[in-house]
Design a protein around this motif. Structure first.
Motif, PDB file in Angstrom:
ATOM      1  N   ILE A 321      -1.667   1.859 -10.664  1.00 52.11           N
ATOM      2  CA  ILE A 321      -2.939   1.541 -11.311  1.00 52.11           C
ATOM      3  C   ILE A 321      -2.722   0.895 -12.672  1.00 52.11           C
ATOM      4  O   ILE A 321      -3.458  -0.023 -13.073  1.00 52.11           O
ATOM      5  N   ASP A 322      -1.689   1.306 -13.418  1.00 54.94           N
ATOM      6  CA  ASP A 322      -1.426   0.737 -14.743  1.00 54.94           C
ATOM      7  C   ASP A 322      -0.534  -0.490 -14.678  1.00 54.94           C
ATOM      8  O   ASP A 322      -0.290  -1.130 -15.715  1.00 54.94           O
ATOM      9  N   THR A 323      -0.027  -0.820 -13.483  1.00 53.43           N
ATOM     10  CA  THR A 323       0.877  -1.967 -13.376  1.00 53.43           C
ATOM     11  C   THR A 323       0.355  -2.914 -12.291  1.00 53.43           C
ATOM     12  O   THR A 323      -0.824  -3.215 -12.265  1.00 53.43           O
ATOM     13  N   THR A 324       1.247  -3.406 -11.477  1.00 52.81           N
ATOM     14  CA  THR A 324       0.859  -4.270 -10.353  1.00 52.81           C
ATOM     15  C   THR A 324       1.309  -3.628  -9.052  1.00 52.81           C
ATOM     16  O   THR A 324       2.274  -2.858  -9.013  1.00 52.81           O
ATOM     17  N   LEU A 325       0.622  -3.957  -7.993  1.00 49.26           N
ATOM     18  CA  LEU A 325       0.994  -3.447  -6.685  1.00 49.26           C
ATOM     19  C   LEU A 325       2.319  -4.071  -6.235  1.00 49.26           C
ATOM     20  O   LEU A 325       2.574  -5.244  -6.528  1.00 49.26           O
ATOM     21  N   PRO A 326       3.149  -3.319  -5.540  1.00 46.17           N
ATOM     22  CA  PRO A 326       4.459  -3.871  -5.131  1.00 46.17           C
ATOM     23  C   PRO A 326       4.341  -5.047  -4.174  1.00 46.17           C
ATOM     24  O   PRO A 326       5.299  -5.811  -4.040  1.00 46.17           O
ATOM     25  N   TRP A 327       3.215  -5.204  -3.473  1.00 50.20           N
ATOM     26  CA  TRP A 327       3.075  -6.358  -2.579  1.00 50.20           C
ATOM     27  C   TRP A 327       2.340  -7.516  -3.245  1.00 50.20           C
ATOM     28  O   TRP A 327       1.883  -8.436  -2.583  1.00 50.20           O
ATOM     29  N   ALA A 409       3.896 -11.467   0.709  1.00 51.25           N
ATOM     30  CA  ALA A 409       4.497 -10.307   0.049  1.00 51.25           C
ATOM     31  C   ALA A 409       4.074  -9.007   0.727  1.00 51.25           C
ATOM     32  O   ALA A 409       4.863  -8.061   0.843  1.00 51.25           O
ATOM     33  N   SER A 410       2.825  -8.966   1.205  1.00 48.65           N
ATOM     34  CA  SER A 410       2.351  -7.742   1.860  1.00 48.65           C
ATOM     35  C   SER A 410       3.063  -7.523   3.191  1.00 48.65           C
ATOM     36  O   SER A 410       3.330  -6.379   3.577  1.00 48.65           O
ATOM     37  N   GLU A 411       3.373  -8.627   3.901  1.00 54.00           N
ATOM     38  CA  GLU A 411       4.060  -8.461   5.178  1.00 54.00           C
ATOM     39  C   GLU A 411       5.490  -7.969   4.976  1.00 54.00           C
ATOM     40  O   GLU A 411       5.976  -7.124   5.718  1.00 54.00           O
ATOM     41  N   GLU A 412       6.165  -8.488   3.964  1.00 53.55           N
ATOM     42  CA  GLU A 412       7.532  -8.032   3.709  1.00 53.55           C
ATOM     43  C   GLU A 412       7.537  -6.587   3.217  1.00 53.55           C
ATOM     44  O   GLU A 412       8.467  -5.830   3.530  1.00 53.55           O
ATOM     45  N   PHE A 413       6.520  -6.203   2.456  1.00 57.25           N
ATOM     46  CA  PHE A 413       6.444  -4.796   2.037  1.00 57.25           C
ATOM     47  C   PHE A 413       6.273  -3.886   3.257  1.00 57.25           C
ATOM     48  O   PHE A 413       6.907  -2.828   3.348  1.00 57.25           O
ATOM     49  N   TRP A 414       5.420  -4.308   4.201  1.00 59.67           N
ATOM     50  CA  TRP A 414       5.169  -3.503   5.398  1.00 59.67           C
ATOM     51  C   TRP A 414       6.400  -3.431   6.307  1.00 59.67           C
ATOM     52  O   TRP A 414       6.808  -2.357   6.727  1.00 59.67           O
ATOM     53  N   THR A 415       6.995  -4.577   6.598  1.00 57.66           N
ATOM     54  CA  THR A 415       8.090  -4.600   7.582  1.00 57.66           C
ATOM     55  C   THR A 415       9.440  -4.198   6.984  1.00 57.66           C
ATOM     56  O   THR A 415      10.241  -3.544   7.652  1.00 57.66           O
ATOM     57  N   ARG A 416       9.699  -4.550   5.730  1.00 55.54           N
ATOM     58  CA  ARG A 416      11.036  -4.341   5.171  1.00 55.54           C
ATOM     59  C   ARG A 416      11.130  -3.119   4.264  1.00 55.54           C
ATOM     60  O   ARG A 416      12.216  -2.574   4.089  1.00 55.54           O
ATOM     61  N   GLN A 417       9.993  -2.671   3.706  1.00 54.89           N
ATOM     62  CA  GLN A 417      10.019  -1.500   2.833  1.00 54.89           C
ATOM     63  C   GLN A 417       9.473  -0.254   3.523  1.00 54.89           C
ATOM     64  O   GLN A 417      10.091   0.801   3.483  1.00 54.89           O
ATOM     65  N   PRO A 585      -2.874  -2.132  13.010  1.00 56.54           N
ATOM     66  CA  PRO A 585      -2.075  -1.985  11.785  1.00 56.54           C
ATOM     67  C   PRO A 585      -1.880  -3.300  11.052  1.00 56.54           C
ATOM     68  O   PRO A 585      -1.736  -3.325   9.835  1.00 56.54           O
ATOM     69  N   GLY A 586      -1.879  -4.434  11.790  1.00 56.11           N
ATOM     70  CA  GLY A 586      -1.722  -5.719  11.135  1.00 56.11           C
ATOM     71  C   GLY A 586      -2.835  -6.020  10.156  1.00 56.11           C
ATOM     72  O   GLY A 586      -2.629  -6.693   9.137  1.00 56.11           O
ATOM     73  N   LEU A 587      -4.054  -5.543  10.448  1.00 56.70           N
ATOM     74  CA  LEU A 587      -5.177  -5.732   9.531  1.00 56.70           C
ATOM     75  C   LEU A 587      -5.113  -4.727   8.393  1.00 56.70           C
ATOM     76  O   LEU A 587      -5.278  -5.082   7.222  1.00 56.70           O
ATOM     77  N   ALA A 588      -4.856  -3.463   8.722  1.00 61.45           N
ATOM     78  CA  ALA A 588      -4.929  -2.403   7.710  1.00 61.45           C
ATOM     79  C   ALA A 588      -3.775  -2.457   6.722  1.00 61.45           C
ATOM     80  O   ALA A 588      -3.971  -2.167   5.538  1.00 61.45           O
ATOM     81  N   PHE A 589      -2.577  -2.831   7.186  1.00 59.27           N
ATOM     82  CA  PHE A 589      -1.405  -2.726   6.317  1.00 59.27           C
ATOM     83  C   PHE A 589      -0.767  -4.062   5.966  1.00 59.27           C
ATOM     84  O   PHE A 589       0.243  -4.082   5.264  1.00 59.27           O
ATOM     85  N   VAL A 590      -1.326  -5.193   6.431  1.00 60.87           N
ATOM     86  CA  VAL A 590      -0.784  -6.512   6.076  1.00 60.87           C
ATOM     87  C   VAL A 590      -1.899  -7.411   5.547  1.00 60.87           C
ATOM     88  O   VAL A 590      -1.890  -7.806   4.380  1.00 60.87           O
ATOM     89  N   ALA A 591      -2.856  -7.745   6.408  1.00 57.24           N
ATOM     90  CA  ALA A 591      -3.875  -8.709   6.018  1.00 57.24           C
ATOM     91  C   ALA A 591      -4.751  -8.187   4.885  1.00 57.24           C
ATOM     92  O   ALA A 591      -4.988  -8.893   3.890  1.00 57.24           O
ATOM     93  N   TYR A 592      -5.235  -6.968   5.018  1.00 56.09           N
ATOM     94  CA  TYR A 592      -6.140  -6.456   3.990  1.00 56.09           C
ATOM     95  C   TYR A 592      -5.433  -6.220   2.657  1.00 56.09           C
ATOM     96  O   TYR A 592      -5.966  -6.595   1.607  1.00 56.09           O
ATOM     97  N   PRO A 593      -4.231  -5.623   2.645  1.00 57.08           N
ATOM     98  CA  PRO A 593      -3.524  -5.511   1.358  1.00 57.08           C
ATOM     99  C   PRO A 593      -3.251  -6.870   0.712  1.00 57.08           C
ATOM    100  O   PRO A 593      -3.291  -6.995  -0.518  1.00 57.08           O
ATOM    101  N   GLU A 594      -2.993  -7.896   1.553  1.00 56.36           N
ATOM    102  CA  GLU A 594      -2.774  -9.230   0.992  1.00 56.36           C
ATOM    103  C   GLU A 594      -4.036  -9.743   0.320  1.00 56.36           C
ATOM    104  O   GLU A 594      -3.983 -10.333  -0.773  1.00 56.36           O
ATOM    105  N   GLY A 595      -5.179  -9.530   0.959  1.00 60.49           N
ATOM    106  CA  GLY A 595      -6.430  -9.948   0.350  1.00 60.49           C
ATOM    107  C   GLY A 595      -6.727  -9.190  -0.929  1.00 60.49           C
ATOM    108  O   GLY A 595      -7.208  -9.766  -1.910  1.00 60.49           O
ATOM    109  N   ILE A 596      -6.438  -7.886  -0.931  1.00 60.10           N
ATOM    110  CA  ILE A 596      -6.660  -7.064  -2.131  1.00 60.10           C
ATOM    111  C   ILE A 596      -5.789  -7.556  -3.278  1.00 60.10           C
ATOM    112  O   ILE A 596      -6.206  -7.573  -4.442  1.00 60.10           O
TER     113      ILE A 596
END
Length: 857
Positions: A321-327, A409-417, A585-596
């Motif tokens: 919250i005080d910084t940036t999201l990792p994705w 960035a959100s896809e790499e966070f989901w698949t690689r992290q 999961p592609g919407l909840a953990f990739v597409a939507y985090p990317e939009g956010i």
């Protein structure tokens, strides 16, 4: 004066009986055997015996409480023989040799609350020193013994043989163990026929009930409104004609969704039983209940892993919250050189030079060098380097192979992290090590589920006040924020613009029916379970209509919130809406985090936390219902062992779910999750729902089921039932068959889409998947076979059991009138089946034996 003299005479007789009773209790146990026992008859009806006003069989078959006129015209011996013959055909032949010993004389008194009963006995002697238990009322034999339930089924008297080879305490312990009794109220009382043992029944642990009306309504809403409403319905809507998809969706709601929802709520509430024991209505189909429990158990295992992912994302969002999201960046240790956060260029707005430079940057330069000769051949040029290419050449099919496959960035966070798929290149052949981070989150998820379910519906019914309402608050906030972003309008138009030509395709109707089926949660056993905790008079029709309409409205509303943000995401990345839209999961953990991540500061961490908290609460409600289905289903089958230890049993069930979920938190665990999601709740759900409709509507009888519902809700005009009759008996079964056929036509083997391409599951994985499909169906078939053997044939197994019906005696009216309350004012007293009640309830008697011993509880 004569009346007073008669009363004094009666008092003297009663005092004499009391003195005889006290004397027998102090006598030493006499030696010798007795060869008599109360005769065990299979009769279970009430009726008039020759010469008698009425006769009522007791809980112990063979015992009759009988009132008869003072002026009896028939000889007493003839009446005795007639009585015994009525009880059992073979009793009359015994009468010729045993004479009056077969029937104990009542004393010729007129019917009154003090009128003692008659008992028909037989000279047969069972094997001594053994316990035989029969019936659900706790009847038993111990050697030459008999028993019957006394006042309000809380006491039991047992006549036991004297020549026991075991100690008295061992005998008592065996009685208590067999009959599920605990406390001995009376010591062994000596009698000529053996011992009299009085024990108190073990109190059955109550199932529990909802503490308020809203508990049930919100639990149903939370159960029906799940992840599918947010990540599946909007995707299906745009893929199947946008707004036009609502037409087949609404039709399927009214011909399949609402009828099945109302059916299961009414079925469970009427009997107040879980998915297994509710099949007292027709034991032949008890395997349906076990199939429901198995499906719910399998789905619960992987469903909680999805909840685990939301917990992890929620924690990450909170600490950011005080910084940036990792994705939001491509500078993390898990990112690759193909990670890209810059929007794709708007080529149509660039001049030739800038367009060419942008296109060169989007291609692999070494690959472009290898295509120079092919470009020259295609365009008739003599270029020597890719730097001489123009924008037309860079967009041709020759250079298409050189395009760099950038990852967000959100896809790499989901698949690689989160998943760490880069460490499991062999798929299911090597799912890798356990991710400790995910394992801890999974344990947290199961512990949270345990604390919410540890007290049953009394605890989960309070949690849903928050978990069922919070998602609506978040969806409303996301919609308000979404419609203030650039590009939102394109996303919403893409979602709702109807394409009427699409609804002529059978697949669209199949998708609509499937979505209704899964969204409402029928055939999982969750609706049966939750309804079983209702009060008997709860209005299931109102609840079914309310929850069904709220569920479907939520799906439509969620689509506006989702696509407003996806429209903004497509705008800032210069891509089409269909290129960023996804499901699951592609919407909840990739597409939507990317939009956010593309929102202006400081919104990304806040919106991300709220979004994943919403996913968490959406999953919890469905998980509550599925786990409660499993726990209640088993507890109802073994109430004396599991209800008493409900908290411990719930903890064990949650820990088993945690252990079985460990393979899904390995670094290749997403493959296991996808396989279970694909097969565990698929064709089997549809066949289970079809079987329960056939069992109730065609075997038990739809007219009987209608009368059961009217006992709860009151009467309805005949025209009201036309819709339910037509849907339950014809349209809904046809719709289910249609779904199965369409699912078969459009069937595709399980696969998982990742950036490198599509992973197709090996043959052994397909075999495991189909094993998950057929296992619940095998339980249905196996249950039919076992129950047919247990009940002595298919015909007997199909019949409703005597204890089928409302759980509480106060609700057992009409054909479900409770046993044990004879009305001796009538010639044929209805429900006069309990010897323990003679006259008024609460004045139970134990049968007279030959020696005149009368023991009143």
């Amino acid at each position: 004066m004569p009346k007073r003299k008669g009363m004094n005479e009666r008092v003297r007789r009663l005092k004499k009986r009391q003195r005889m009773r006290d004397a027998r209790q102090q006598q030493p146990i006499p030696s010798g055997d007795s060869t008599e026992q109360p005769y065990q008859s299979s009769a279970s009806s009430c009726g008039e015996v020759d010469g008698a006003v009425s006769a009522a069989l007791g809980y112990l078959p063979g015992q009759v409480s009988m009132g008869f006129p003072l002026k009896e015209e028939k000889p007493l011996a003839r009446m005795q023989a007639s009585l015994c013959e009525k009880m059992h055909p073979n009793a009359l032949s015994s009468a010729s040799s045993q004479g009056s010993r077969l029937c104990a004389q009542s004393g010729g008194m007129a019917p009154s609350p003090d009128s003692p009963p008659w008992v028909c006995t037989s000279p047969r002697v069972p094997e001594p020193d053994t316990v035989h238990v029969s019936g659900s009322a706790g009847q038993a034999q111990l050697g030459m013994s008999s028993s019957f339930i006394g006042d309000e089924s809380s006491k039991i008297q047992i006549d036991a043989p004297r020549n026991l080879t075991r100690t008295k305490n061992a005998m008592i312990n065996q009685i208590c163990e067999k009959l599920k009794f605990t406390t001995v109220l009376d010591s062994l009382l000596p009698r000529k026929t053996g011992f009299l043992v009085v024990v108190k029944a073990k109190e059955e642990i109550e199932r529990g009930n909802w503490t308020g009306k809203l508990d049930f309504i919100l639990s149903c809403i939370g159960y029906a409104v799940g992840l599918g409403n947010v990540w599946r319905f909007p995707y299906l809507c745009y893929r199947n004609g946008g707004g036009a998809f609502l037409v087949p969706y609404a039709i399927m709601l009214f011909i399949a969704g609402i009828p099945l929802f109302f059916f299961e709520l009414s079925f469970g509430q009427f009997a107040s039983e879980g998915p297994v024991t509710v099949w007292k209505v027709s034991p032949f189909f008890m395997g349906i209940g076990w199939a429901m429990c198995l499906i719910s158990a399998m789905v619960s295992i992987y469903y909680n892993v999805i909840i685990m992912y939301s917990i992890y994302y929620m924690f990450v969002s909170f600490v950011s919250i005080d910084t940036t999201l990792p994705w939001q960046t491509c500078t993390n240790i898990w990112n690759t050189e193909n990670c890209r956060i810059k929007p794709y260029p708007k080529l149509s707005e660039l001049n030739e030079i800038n367009k060419t430079m942008e296109l060169i940057g989007l291609n692999d330069k070494s690959c472009l060098n290898k295509t120079v000769d092919d470009v020259n051949s295609l365009f008739g040029t003599s270029l020597t380097s890719y730097m001489e290419f123009n924008s037309t050449m860079l967009q041709s099919n020759v250079t298409k192979q050189c395009e760099i496959k950038f990852r967000t960035a959100s896809e790499e966070f989901w698949t690689r992290q989160v998943l760490q798929l880069q460490e499991t290149p062999d798929g299911l052949y090597d799912i890798g090590d356990v991710s400790i981070r995910n394992l801890i989150c999974l344990l947290f998820a199961w512990i949270f589920i345990f604390f919410c379910l540890m007290k049953g519906v009394k605890s989960s019914g309070k949690v849903v006040y928050f978990t069922a309402t919070f998602p609506y608050i978040v969806l409303l906030l996301l919609l308000i924020r979404g419609v203030t972003l650039e590009g939102y309008y394109d996303g919403i138009l893409f979602y709702i613009i109807p394409k009427w030509e699409e609804i002529s395709k059978p697949k669209v109707w199949g998708d609509a029916a499937t979505q209704i089926f899964y969204s409402l949660g029928v055939a999982f056993g969750g609706l049966l379970t939750m309804a079983s905790y209702n009060k008997f008079k709860n209005n299931t029709l109102r609840d079914a209509l309310l929850v069904s309409l709220i569920n479907c409205s939520t799906s439509v509303f969620a689509g506006f919130a989702i696509f407003s943000l996806l429209g903004h995401m497509a705008f800032i990345t210069n891509r089409l809406v269909e290129e960023v839209a996804d499901s699951g999961p592609g919407l909840a953990f990739v597409a939507y985090p990317e939009g956010i991540a593309k929102l202006a500061e400081p919104w990304p961490p806040i919106v991300a936390f709220l979004f994943f908290f919403m996913i968490f609460t959406l999953g919890l409600d469905s998980q509550f219902a599925m786990m409660e289905t499993v726990i209640s289903g088993l507890s109802d089958v073994f109430p004396y062992y599991l209800r008493k230890h409900k908290t411990l049993f719930t903890f064990v069930a949650c820990m088993i779910g945690f252990l079985l979920g460990i393979p899904q938190v390995c670094k290749g665990g997403i493959y296991v999750l996808t396989l279970m999601d694909w097969y565990s709740g698929s064709y089997n759900l549809m066949i289970v729902s079809l079987c329960e409709l056939v069992a109730v509507c065609y075997v038990y009888g739809v007219n009987n089921f209608r009368r059961d519902i009217e006992m709860m809700l009151g009467g309805f005009p005949n025209v009201f039932w036309v819709y339910w009759y037509v849907t339950w008996c014809f349209i809904t079964p046809v719709a289910i068959v249609f779904i199965v056929i369409m699912s078969g036509i459009t069937y595709a083997p399980a696969y998982y889409t990742k950036y490198e391409g599509v992973y197709t599951f090996p043959d052994f994985a397909e075999g495991l998947g189909w094993l998950m499909v057929v296992s619940p169906l095998a339980l249905i078939v196996g249950g039919m076979i076992v129950q047919s053997i247990r009940y002595g044939g298919v015909a007997k197994a199909l019949k409703a059991q005597p204890d089928w019906g409302p759980a509480l005696d106060e609700n057992r009216t009409g054909r479900y009138s409770p046993r044990g309350e004879p009305d001796f004012s009538k010639d044929e007293p209805a429900g006069a089946t309990n010897l323990g009640y003679v006259g008024e309830k609460g004045r139970p008697y134990v049968v007279n034996d030959k020696n005149g011993y009368d023991h009143r509880l």
